[in-house]
Design a protein around this motif. Sequence first.
Motif, short mmCIF file in Angstrom:
data_model
loop_
_atom_site.label_atom_id
_atom_site.label_comp_id
_atom_site.label_asym_id
_atom_site.label_seq_id
_atom_site.Cartn_x
_atom_site.Cartn_y
_atom_site.Cartn_z
N ALA A 174 4.13 1.15 19.55
CA ALA A 174 3.30 0.68 18.65
C ALA A 174 2.93 1.81 17.58
N LEU A 175 2.62 1.27 16.49
CA LEU A 175 2.23 2.38 15.28
C LEU A 175 0.91 2.46 15.27
N VAL A 176 0.19 3.64 14.95
CA VAL A 176 -1.32 3.76 14.91
C VAL A 176 -1.33 4.18 13.43
N GLN A 177 -2.22 3.37 12.60
CA GLN A 177 -2.47 3.45 11.33
C GLN A 177 -3.79 3.57 10.91
N GLU A 178 -3.99 4.19 9.70
CA GLU A 178 -5.46 4.52 9.18
C GLU A 178 -6.03 3.28 8.78
N PHE A 179 -7.40 2.96 9.31
CA PHE A 179 -8.18 1.77 8.66
C PHE A 179 -8.70 1.86 7.24
N ILE A 180 -8.45 1.14 6.34
CA ILE A 180 -8.60 1.10 4.88
C ILE A 180 -10.04 0.24 4.86
N GLU A 181 -11.15 0.87 4.90
CA GLU A 181 -12.32 0.06 4.98
C GLU A 181 -12.54 -0.62 3.89
#
Length: 291
Positions: A174-181
């Motif tokens: 899996a990839l972990v990606q920042e959340f663009i709020e």
Amino acid sequence: MNIVILSRNANLYSTQRLIEEGENRGHEMEVIDPLKCDLIIEKEKPTIYYKDRYLDYVDAIIPRIGASVTFFGCAVVRQFEMMNVFTSVTSDAIIRSRDKLRSFQRLSKAGIGMPKTVFTNYSRDIEKVLSHVRGAPVIIKLLEGTQGLGVVLAETKSAAESVLEAFNGLQARALVQEFIEEAKGADIRVLVVDGHVVGAMKRQGKEGEFRSNLHRGGTAEIIKLNETEIKVAMKAARALKLPVCGVDMLQSSRGPLLLEVNSTPGLEGIETATGKNIAKSIITYIERNRR
């Protein structure tokens, strides 16, 4: 021309529209299930046998290969390529786009902005992984996920740890990606054909849903792209060598951020939202290049 659409379902909207536009322009259109093809590999004479005949009359193909049949579907596309049949999207380009990690690496090298992403080899130091993307909330994506499946929003550190531990336990990469709020559950889908943007829509996830996929209840409307968004879409298509593709991006405070490039984008949502004849653009692209 004799144009074959490689699709497992002849009744799908995208397949039907391509047939309609191809026939309108005087072409012989045929739908073939790639999983029912036999590949005959012989010195200087590669051929494909389908049901009761050899497919030696085909001038061009349009791959509509689902993610679940990527391996054999791309083998069929590659066989057509060996037979000097023009394809709207090459087998290598499909494989390249389906590998999220590989495509992100290529897009990053091309200088395309995207949400900060981390990939590790089943790291147990999950806290460190999260720190690389500025902490929770984060998006966690399975490498093999499609259409919003295998994509999780972990709103807290403990939730992210639980999801990653579960994926690691299953040996699911899996990839972990920042959340663009600031995207607020919306994204942009841009259709690129032969280096040109032929349509764009803004997709909005339903209430409480961070994924904007239309088949998950999202809605879509036409959108006018700014110059930067157009450049990102065309640059992404070039970086992955995809003459026909759907480019997904988020609108963020630091400009458009690329999410994914789809090598076999659906046509229903974007044709409905924009009123544009995307299927005709694809057929016209084949005509120009096949000649």
